[in-house]
Design a protein around this motif. Structure first.
Motif, PDB file in Angstrom:
ATOM      1  N   ARG A 141       0.996  -1.834   0.022  1.00  0.00           N
ATOM      2  CA  ARG A 141      -0.292  -0.006   0.000  1.00  0.00           C
ATOM      3  C   ARG A 141       0.575   1.176  -0.073  1.00  0.00           C
ATOM      4  N   GLU A 142       0.702   1.975  -0.973  1.00  0.00           N
ATOM      5  CA  GLU A 142       1.320   3.750  -0.924  1.00  0.00           C
ATOM      6  C   GLU A 142       0.508   4.738  -0.624  1.00  0.00           C
ATOM      7  N   LEU A 143       1.028   5.207  -0.035  1.00  0.00           N
ATOM      8  CA  LEU A 143       0.723   7.194   0.036  1.00  0.00           C
ATOM      9  C   LEU A 143       0.046   7.554  -1.713  1.00  0.00           C
ATOM     10  N   VAL A 144      -0.889   8.117  -1.323  1.00  0.00           N
ATOM     11  CA  VAL A 144      -1.601   8.957  -3.644  1.00  0.00           C
ATOM     12  C   VAL A 144      -1.291  10.127  -2.828  1.00  0.00           C
ATOM     13  N   ALA A 145      -1.751  10.627  -1.242  1.00  0.00           N
ATOM     14  CA  ALA A 145      -2.213  12.206  -1.181  1.00  0.00           C
ATOM     15  C   ALA A 145      -2.693  12.423   0.177  1.00  0.00           C
ATOM     16  N   THR A 146      -2.495  13.467   0.436  1.00  0.00           N
ATOM     17  CA  THR A 146      -3.368  13.530   2.077  1.00  0.00           C
ATOM     18  C   THR A 146      -3.148  14.816   2.140  1.00  0.00           C
ATOM     19  N   ILE A 147      -4.610  15.812   2.739  1.00  0.00           N
ATOM     20  CA  ILE A 147      -4.438  16.949   3.624  1.00  0.00           C
ATOM     21  C   ILE A 147      -4.944  17.089   4.333  1.00  0.00           C
ATOM     22  N   THR A 148      -4.365  17.887   5.051  1.00  0.00           N
ATOM     23  CA  THR A 148      -4.381  18.381   6.627  1.00  0.00           C
ATOM     24  C   THR A 148      -5.670  18.986   6.406  1.00  0.00           C
ATOM     25  N   SER A 149      -6.196  19.744   7.873  1.00  0.00           N
ATOM     26  CA  SER A 149      -7.774  20.900   8.411  1.00  0.00           C
ATOM     27  C   SER A 149      -7.452  22.232   7.605  1.00  0.00           C
ATOM     28  N   GLY A 150      -5.822  22.189   7.808  1.00  0.00           N
ATOM     29  CA  GLY A 150      -5.300  23.233   7.521  1.00  0.00           C
ATOM     30  C   GLY A 150      -4.703  24.042   6.016  1.00  0.00           C
ATOM     31  N   GLY A 151      -5.447  22.442   5.566  1.00  0.00           N
ATOM     32  CA  GLY A 151      -5.329  22.819   3.993  1.00  0.00           C
ATOM     33  C   GLY A 151      -4.364  22.107   2.980  1.00  0.00           C
ATOM     34  N   SER A 152      -2.713  22.141   4.213  1.00  0.00           N
ATOM     35  CA  SER A 152      -1.907  21.393   3.515  1.00  0.00           C
ATOM     36  C   SER A 152      -2.172  20.236   2.506  1.00  0.00           C
ATOM     37  N   ASP A 172       4.857  11.590  -5.773  1.00  0.00           N
ATOM     38  CA  ASP A 172       5.512  11.915  -7.145  1.00  0.00           C
ATOM     39  C   ASP A 172       4.814  11.423  -8.594  1.00  0.00           C
ATOM     40  N   SER A 173       4.057  10.597  -8.287  1.00  0.00           N
ATOM     41  CA  SER A 173       3.523   9.933  -9.469  1.00  0.00           C
ATOM     42  C   SER A 173       2.072  10.290 -10.085  1.00  0.00           C
ATOM     43  N   VAL A 174       1.697  10.998  -9.425  1.00  0.00           N
ATOM     44  CA  VAL A 174       0.174  11.262  -9.458  1.00  0.00           C
ATOM     45  C   VAL A 174       0.630  13.093  -9.511  1.00  0.00           C
ATOM     46  N   LYS A 175       1.299  13.557  -8.779  1.00  0.00           N
ATOM     47  CA  LYS A 175       1.440  14.908  -9.222  1.00  0.00           C
ATOM     48  C   LYS A 175       0.883  15.426 -10.080  1.00  0.00           C
ATOM     49  N   GLY A 176       0.398  17.477 -10.368  1.00  0.00           N
ATOM     50  CA  GLY A 176      -0.226  17.800 -11.925  1.00  0.00           C
ATOM     51  C   GLY A 176      -1.115  16.920 -12.145  1.00  0.00           C
ATOM     52  N   ARG A 177      -1.225  15.121 -11.773  1.00  0.00           N
ATOM     53  CA  ARG A 177      -2.882  14.875 -12.544  1.00  0.00           C
ATOM     54  C   ARG A 177      -4.009  14.517 -11.360  1.00  0.00           C
ATOM     55  N   PHE A 178      -4.114  14.356  -9.897  1.00  0.00           N
ATOM     56  CA  PHE A 178      -4.476  14.262  -8.959  1.00  0.00           C
ATOM     57  C   PHE A 178      -4.577  15.622  -7.842  1.00  0.00           C
ATOM     58  N   THR A 179      -6.090  15.531  -7.519  1.00  0.00           N
ATOM     59  CA  THR A 179      -6.120  16.992  -6.337  1.00  0.00           C
ATOM     60  C   THR A 179      -6.776  16.263  -5.561  1.00  0.00           C
ATOM     61  N   ILE A 180      -6.623  16.423  -4.541  1.00  0.00           N
ATOM     62  CA  ILE A 180      -7.184  16.119  -3.063  1.00  0.00           C
ATOM     63  C   ILE A 180      -7.764  17.646  -2.329  1.00  0.00           C
ATOM     64  N   SER A 181      -8.981  17.342  -1.996  1.00  0.00           N
ATOM     65  CA  SER A 181      -9.946  18.541  -1.449  1.00  0.00           C
ATOM     66  C   SER A 181     -10.566  17.940  -0.374  1.00  0.00           C
ATOM     67  N   ARG A 182     -10.784  19.064   0.643  1.00  0.00           N
ATOM     68  CA  ARG A 182     -11.564  18.001   1.802  1.00  0.00           C
ATOM     69  C   ARG A 182     -13.157  19.195   1.821  1.00  0.00           C
ATOM     70  N   ASP A 183     -13.942  18.623   2.555  1.00  0.00           N
ATOM     71  CA  ASP A 183     -15.071  20.185   2.680  1.00  0.00           C
ATOM     72  C   ASP A 183     -15.219  19.478   4.280  1.00  0.00           C
ATOM     73  N   ASN A 184     -14.838  20.332   4.968  1.00  0.00           N
ATOM     74  CA  ASN A 184     -15.068  19.712   6.568  1.00  0.00           C
ATOM     75  C   ASN A 184     -16.090  20.014   7.299  1.00  0.00           C
ATOM     76  N   ALA A 185     -17.294  21.200   6.605  1.00  0.00           N
ATOM     77  CA  ALA A 185     -18.618  21.018   7.342  1.00  0.00           C
ATOM     78  C   ALA A 185     -19.287  19.385   6.906  1.00  0.00           C
ATOM     79  N   LYS A 186     -18.635  18.318   6.080  1.00  0.00           N
ATOM     80  CA  LYS A 186     -19.313  17.340   5.629  1.00  0.00           C
ATOM     81  C   LYS A 186     -18.541  16.063   5.680  1.00  0.00           C
ATOM     82  N   ASN A 187     -17.620  16.459   7.019  1.00  0.00           N
ATOM     83  CA  ASN A 187     -16.598  15.558   6.583  1.00  0.00           C
ATOM     84  C   ASN A 187     -15.506  14.175   6.204  1.00  0.00           C
ATOM     85  N   THR A 188     -15.512  15.064   4.649  1.00  0.00           N
ATOM     86  CA  THR A 188     -15.403  13.985   3.675  1.00  0.00           C
ATOM     87  C   THR A 188     -13.918  14.971   2.770  1.00  0.00           C
ATOM     88  N   VAL A 189     -13.605  13.837   2.181  1.00  0.00           N
ATOM     89  CA  VAL A 189     -12.550  14.022   1.398  1.00  0.00           C
ATOM     90  C   VAL A 189     -12.537  13.228  -0.217  1.00  0.00           C
TER      91      VAL A 189
END
Length: 122
Positions: free
Chosen positions: A45-56, A61-78
């Motif tokens: 198992r390998e990391l794809v992407a993560t996002i912190t509560s502050g938005g970091s 490297d294999s997905v940079k520029g192709r994948f985008t991670i985001s989150r909706d804190n109100a919905k507890n959804t990533v």
């Protein structure tokens, strides 16, 4: 107790797009980090992407520029928007939520989703 519900996987042609979602439900006060990992057959198992509560954000490297991670804190959804998909992106994708603080006890826990299959093939 917290449940993670993943959706959005499937079969897509090379250069296609998919959007994964992972919604957390239960006794949640806050979630520090939300992310996606993947595991292909015969591989670890390998990391794809993560996002912190502050938005970091962090990306493999294999997905940079192709994948985008985001989150909706109100919905507890990533979310994971995956564009320009390649056959090597084929894997089971797992949602991970780290340092989930329980609303009642204020203790923190880590959770994994059940996984959703992404297959990139013509």
């Amino acid at each position: 107790q917290v449940q993670l519900t993943e959706s959005g996987g499937g079969l897509v042609q090379p250069e296609g797009s998919l959007r994964l979602s992972c919604a957390a439900s239960g006794s949640i006060f806050s979630i520090y980090a939300m992310g996606w990992y993947r595991q292909a057959p015969g591989k670890e198992r390998e990391l794809v992407a993560t996002i912190t509560s502050g938005g970091s954000t962090t990306y493999a490297d294999s997905v940079k520029g192709r994948f985008t991670i985001s989150r909706d804190n109100a919905k507890n959804t990533v979310y994971l928007q995956m564009n320009s998909l390649k056959p090597e992106d084929t894997a089971v994708y797992y949602c991970n939520e780290r340092d989930v603080r329980d609303r009642t006890t204020l203790r923190t826990f880590n959770y994994w989703g059940q996984g959703t299959q992404v297959t990139v093939s013509s």
